[in-house]
Design a protein around this motif. Structure first.
Motif, PDB file in Angstrom:
ATOM      1  N   ASP A  25     -20.940  77.401 -81.369  1.00 55.50           N
ATOM      2  CA  ASP A  25     -20.343  76.659 -82.486  1.00 55.50           C
ATOM      3  C   ASP A  25     -18.836  76.936 -82.532  1.00 55.50           C
ATOM      4  O   ASP A  25     -18.410  78.088 -82.415  1.00 55.50           O
ATOM      5  CB  ASP A  25     -20.983  77.103 -83.805  1.00 55.50           C
ATOM      6  CG  ASP A  25     -22.404  76.606 -83.946  1.00 55.50           C
ATOM      7  OD1 ASP A  25     -22.578  75.489 -84.442  1.00 55.50           O
ATOM      8  OD2 ASP A  25     -23.329  77.324 -83.521  1.00 55.50           O
ATOM      9  N   LYS A  61     -16.564  71.137 -78.561  1.00 53.43           N
ATOM     10  CA  LYS A  61     -17.188  70.074 -77.764  1.00 53.43           C
ATOM     11  C   LYS A  61     -17.236  68.741 -78.487  1.00 53.43           C
ATOM     12  O   LYS A  61     -16.976  67.710 -77.887  1.00 53.43           O
ATOM     13  CB  LYS A  61     -18.576  70.499 -77.265  1.00 53.43           C
ATOM     14  CG  LYS A  61     -19.571  70.629 -78.351  1.00 53.43           C
ATOM     15  CD  LYS A  61     -20.854  71.255 -77.889  1.00 53.43           C
ATOM     16  CE  LYS A  61     -21.586  71.760 -79.098  1.00 53.43           C
ATOM     17  NZ  LYS A  61     -21.571  70.889 -80.291  1.00 53.43           N
ATOM     18  N   ARG A 112     -33.780  68.141 -87.898  1.00 54.75           N
ATOM     19  CA  ARG A 112     -32.489  68.839 -87.831  1.00 54.75           C
ATOM     20  C   ARG A 112     -32.126  69.457 -89.183  1.00 54.75           C
ATOM     21  O   ARG A 112     -31.720  70.614 -89.259  1.00 54.75           O
ATOM     22  CB  ARG A 112     -31.388  67.851 -87.420  1.00 54.75           C
ATOM     23  CG  ARG A 112     -29.990  68.456 -87.434  1.00 54.75           C
ATOM     24  CD  ARG A 112     -28.909  67.386 -87.247  1.00 54.75           C
ATOM     25  NE  ARG A 112     -27.593  67.971 -87.346  1.00 54.75           N
ATOM     26  CZ  ARG A 112     -26.871  68.383 -86.311  1.00 54.75           C
ATOM     27  NH1 ARG A 112     -27.321  68.262 -85.096  1.00 54.75           N
ATOM     28  NH2 ARG A 112     -25.677  68.926 -86.493  1.00 54.75           N
ATOM     29  N   ARG A 167     -25.417  68.584 -77.122  1.00 59.51           N
ATOM     30  CA  ARG A 167     -26.445  69.622 -76.981  1.00 59.51           C
ATOM     31  C   ARG A 167     -27.769  69.041 -76.465  1.00 59.51           C
ATOM     32  O   ARG A 167     -28.143  67.923 -76.786  1.00 59.51           O
ATOM     33  CB  ARG A 167     -26.746  70.354 -78.288  1.00 59.51           C
ATOM     34  CG  ARG A 167     -25.562  71.103 -78.868  1.00 59.51           C
ATOM     35  CD  ARG A 167     -26.015  72.039 -79.977  1.00 59.51           C
ATOM     36  NE  ARG A 167     -24.894  72.690 -80.631  1.00 59.51           N
ATOM     37  CZ  ARG A 167     -24.230  73.733 -80.135  1.00 59.51           C
ATOM     38  NH1 ARG A 167     -24.577  74.238 -78.977  1.00 59.51           N
ATOM     39  NH2 ARG A 167     -23.209  74.259 -80.793  1.00 59.51           N
ATOM     40  N   THR A 221     -31.358  75.435 -76.733  1.00 58.14           N
ATOM     41  CA  THR A 221     -32.551  76.163 -77.184  1.00 58.14           C
ATOM     42  C   THR A 221     -32.662  77.502 -76.455  1.00 58.14           C
ATOM     43  O   THR A 221     -32.973  78.530 -77.072  1.00 58.14           O
ATOM     44  CB  THR A 221     -33.821  75.321 -76.931  1.00 58.14           C
ATOM     45  OG1 THR A 221     -33.581  73.997 -77.386  1.00 58.14           O
ATOM     46  CG2 THR A 221     -35.006  75.918 -77.665  1.00 58.14           C
ATOM     47  N   GLN A 231     -32.111  80.048 -79.407  1.00 60.71           N
ATOM     48  CA  GLN A 231     -33.404  80.640 -79.760  1.00 60.71           C
ATOM     49  C   GLN A 231     -33.744  81.778 -78.769  1.00 60.71           C
ATOM     50  O   GLN A 231     -34.277  82.800 -79.180  1.00 60.71           O
ATOM     51  CB  GLN A 231     -34.513  79.575 -79.761  1.00 60.71           C
ATOM     52  CG  GLN A 231     -34.559  78.711 -81.011  1.00 60.71           C
ATOM     53  CD  GLN A 231     -33.328  77.848 -81.194  1.00 60.71           C
ATOM     54  OE1 GLN A 231     -32.952  77.098 -80.301  1.00 60.71           O
ATOM     55  NE2 GLN A 231     -32.668  77.959 -82.347  1.00 60.71           N
ATOM     56  N   ARG A 243     -15.575  73.899 -92.044  1.00 59.93           N
ATOM     57  CA  ARG A 243     -16.715  73.244 -92.697  1.00 59.93           C
ATOM     58  C   ARG A 243     -17.629  74.304 -93.293  1.00 59.93           C
ATOM     59  O   ARG A 243     -17.548  75.486 -92.931  1.00 59.93           O
ATOM     60  CB  ARG A 243     -17.478  72.367 -91.707  1.00 59.93           C
ATOM     61  CG  ARG A 243     -17.930  73.104 -90.436  1.00 59.93           C
ATOM     62  CD  ARG A 243     -18.426  72.109 -89.391  1.00 59.93           C
ATOM     63  NE  ARG A 243     -18.888  72.789 -88.192  1.00 59.93           N
ATOM     64  CZ  ARG A 243     -18.524  72.459 -86.957  1.00 59.93           C
ATOM     65  NH1 ARG A 243     -17.709  71.465 -86.753  1.00 59.93           N
ATOM     66  NH2 ARG A 243     -18.992  73.117 -85.922  1.00 59.93           N
ATOM     67  N   PHE A 292     -26.884  78.565 -88.522  1.00 61.42           N
ATOM     68  CA  PHE A 292     -26.410  79.130 -87.262  1.00 61.42           C
ATOM     69  C   PHE A 292     -24.954  79.564 -87.391  1.00 61.42           C
ATOM     70  O   PHE A 292     -24.578  80.660 -86.987  1.00 61.42           O
ATOM     71  CB  PHE A 292     -26.592  78.111 -86.134  1.00 61.42           C
ATOM     72  CG  PHE A 292     -28.048  77.837 -85.856  1.00 61.42           C
ATOM     73  CD1 PHE A 292     -28.819  78.763 -85.167  1.00 61.42           C
ATOM     74  CD2 PHE A 292     -28.660  76.686 -86.324  1.00 61.42           C
ATOM     75  CE1 PHE A 292     -30.168  78.538 -84.928  1.00 61.42           C
ATOM     76  CE2 PHE A 292     -30.002  76.447 -86.102  1.00 61.42           C
ATOM     77  CZ  PHE A 292     -30.756  77.377 -85.403  1.00 61.42           C
ATOM     78  N   GLU A 293     -24.150  78.685 -87.995  1.00 62.52           N
ATOM     79  CA  GLU A 293     -22.718  78.986 -88.063  1.00 62.52           C
ATOM     80  C   GLU A 293     -22.424  80.227 -88.904  1.00 62.52           C
ATOM     81  O   GLU A 293     -21.351  80.819 -88.778  1.00 62.52           O
ATOM     82  CB  GLU A 293     -21.957  77.767 -88.601  1.00 62.52           C
ATOM     83  CG  GLU A 293     -21.919  76.636 -87.582  1.00 62.52           C
ATOM     84  CD  GLU A 293     -21.483  75.302 -88.136  1.00 62.52           C
ATOM     85  OE1 GLU A 293     -21.307  74.378 -87.333  1.00 62.52           O
ATOM     86  OE2 GLU A 293     -21.336  75.177 -89.376  1.00 62.52           O
TER      87      GLU A 293
HETATM   88  C1  LIG Z   1     -30.089  71.540 -79.894  1.00 62.51           C
HETATM   89  C2  LIG Z   1     -30.094  72.894 -80.541  1.00 62.51           C
HETATM   90  C3  LIG Z   1     -29.128  73.250 -81.474  1.00 62.51           C
HETATM   91  N1  LIG Z   1     -29.153  74.470 -82.063  1.00 62.51           N
HETATM   92  C4  LIG Z   1     -28.146  74.811 -83.080  1.00 62.51           C
HETATM   93  C5  LIG Z   1     -26.763  75.011 -82.539  1.00 62.51           C
HETATM   94  C6  LIG Z   1     -25.861  74.595 -83.671  1.00 62.51           C
HETATM   95  O1  LIG Z   1     -25.569  75.742 -84.460  1.00 62.51           O
HETATM   96  C7  LIG Z   1     -26.724  73.669 -84.518  1.00 62.51           C
HETATM   97  C8  LIG Z   1     -26.260  72.252 -84.580  1.00 62.51           C
HETATM   98  O2  LIG Z   1     -25.539  71.935 -83.464  1.00 62.51           O
HETATM   99  P1  LIG Z   1     -24.255  70.995 -83.522  1.00 62.51           P
HETATM  100  O3  LIG Z   1     -24.706  69.595 -83.705  1.00 62.51           O
HETATM  101  O4  LIG Z   1     -23.416  71.314 -82.339  1.00 62.51           O
HETATM  102  O5  LIG Z   1     -23.533  71.470 -84.811  1.00 62.51           O
HETATM  103  P2  LIG Z   1     -22.170  70.933 -85.362  1.00 62.51           P
HETATM  104  O6  LIG Z   1     -22.184  69.453 -85.291  1.00 62.51           O
HETATM  105  O7  LIG Z   1     -22.238  71.506 -86.737  1.00 62.51           O
HETATM  106  O8  LIG Z   1     -21.157  71.550 -84.434  1.00 62.51           O
HETATM  107  O9  LIG Z   1     -28.045  73.737 -83.988  1.00 62.51           O
HETATM  108  C9  LIG Z   1     -30.140  75.397 -81.738  1.00 62.51           C
HETATM  109  O10 LIG Z   1     -30.152  76.508 -82.269  1.00 62.51           O
HETATM  110  N2  LIG Z   1     -31.093  75.061 -80.816  1.00 62.51           N
HETATM  111  C10 LIG Z   1     -31.111  73.847 -80.203  1.00 62.51           C
HETATM  112  O11 LIG Z   1     -32.014  73.576 -79.371  1.00 62.51           O
END
Ligand SMILES: Cc1cn([C@H]2C[C@H](O)[C@@H](COP(=O)(O)OP(=O)(O)O)O2)c(=O)[nH]c1=O
Ligand SMILES: Nc1ncnc2c1ncn2[C@@H]1O[C@H](COP(=O)(O)OP(=O)(O)O)[C@@H](O)[C@H]1O
Length: 212
Positions: free
Chosen positions: A13, A17, A51, A94, A99, A103, A155, A160-161
């Motif tokens: 994060d 990208k 999501r 992504r 994952t 994960q 943001r 995750f963030e």
């Molecule tokens: C696709 C995917 C995303 N993620 C997480 C990573 C990111 O923290 C979050 C969403 O990704 P992302 O869309 O890149 O977030 P943002 O638009 O806020 O930059 O989901 C997983 O943990 N596992 C996965 O398989």
């Protein structure tokens, strides 16, 4: 008819990208290609609901992994496979490397279980005996401290963030391990550069594969 092309974009994060996916989409459109711009988890109405849950509701690591793969299956069946069958360019913010990185390496979840789920989910009619994988994965490699600095104040952080830097270091190590294991599929971008330099490197990586 053009051959379908499947590109994914990966990185921790704040790696930067998302800022470049649209620019690359425009470059493909300028080259006369139909482009499908999408993201994971998400990309379909059902997967976008999954999501919202995965990013916000507390849950155990297996539930989290299953939600990611459930969203991916719907996305593959409803959006990615039809687009590739039409010969479109699919740009996906992504895919499964996330994952494994988040994960698997980040949460410490069993990589062998993730590999089993990957086999179930990415087996598609169009590829008997093989798994659907991106043709090229653009990996934005950025030191964890720089990504954190970029995200600070940018943001409201999701589940995750809001993780500590040690989590993102494990995720970053996960991406590095995956890239080392499959060097032909990964293009490493030095995401610490300024935006123009990053954009140029992304375009060069795609051109060097003969996709643009
Ligand atoms: C696709 C995917 C995303 N993620 C997480 C990573 C990111 O923290 C979050 C969403 O990704 P992302 O869309 O890149 O977030 P943002 O638009 O806020 O930059 O989901 C997983 O943990 N596992 C996965 O398989
Ligand atoms: N090369 C760069 N240099 C400095 N800041 C950047 C760069 N690329 C993106 N940013 C900023 O960093 C933040 C995160 O970028 P974003 O594209 O949303 O990252 P990601 O999608 O990888 O999480 C945004 O505020 C964005 O404007």
């Amino acid at each position: 008819m053009s051959q379908g092309v499947f590109l994914s974009f990966e990185g921790i994060d704040g790696a930067g990208k998302s800022s470049h996916v649209e620019a690359l989409a425009q470059a493909f459109r300028d080259a006369g290609r139909a482009v499908v711009l999408t993201r994971e988890p998400g990309g379909t109405p059902l997967a976008e609901q999954l999501r919202a849950l995965a990013l916000n509701a507390p849950m155990d690591p297996l539930t989290e992994a299953l939600l990611m793969f459930a969203a991916r299956r719907d996305h593959l069946q409803s959006v990615i496979e039809p687009a590739l069958a039409r010969g479109d360019v699919v740009l996906c913010d992504r895919f499964t490397d996330a994952t494994f990185a988040y994960q698997g390496y980040g949460r410490g979840f069993d990589l062998a279980v993730l590999e089993a789920l990957e086999r179930w989910v990415q087996t598609v009619d169009a590829l008997p005996g093989a798994l659907r994988q991106p043709d090229l994965t653009i990996w934005f490699d950025v030191p964890v401290a720089i990504a954190a600095q970029r995200l600070a104040g940018a943001r409201v952080p999701d589940r995750f963030e809001s993780q500590p830097q040690a989590f993102f270091q494990r995720v970053a190590d996960g991406y590095a391990a995956r890239a080392a294991a499959q060097p032909q599929r990964f293009a490493r971008i030095d995401g610490a550069q300024d935006r123009d330099a990053v954009r140029a490197q992304v375009l060069a990586a795609v051109r060097s594969k003969g996709m643009l």
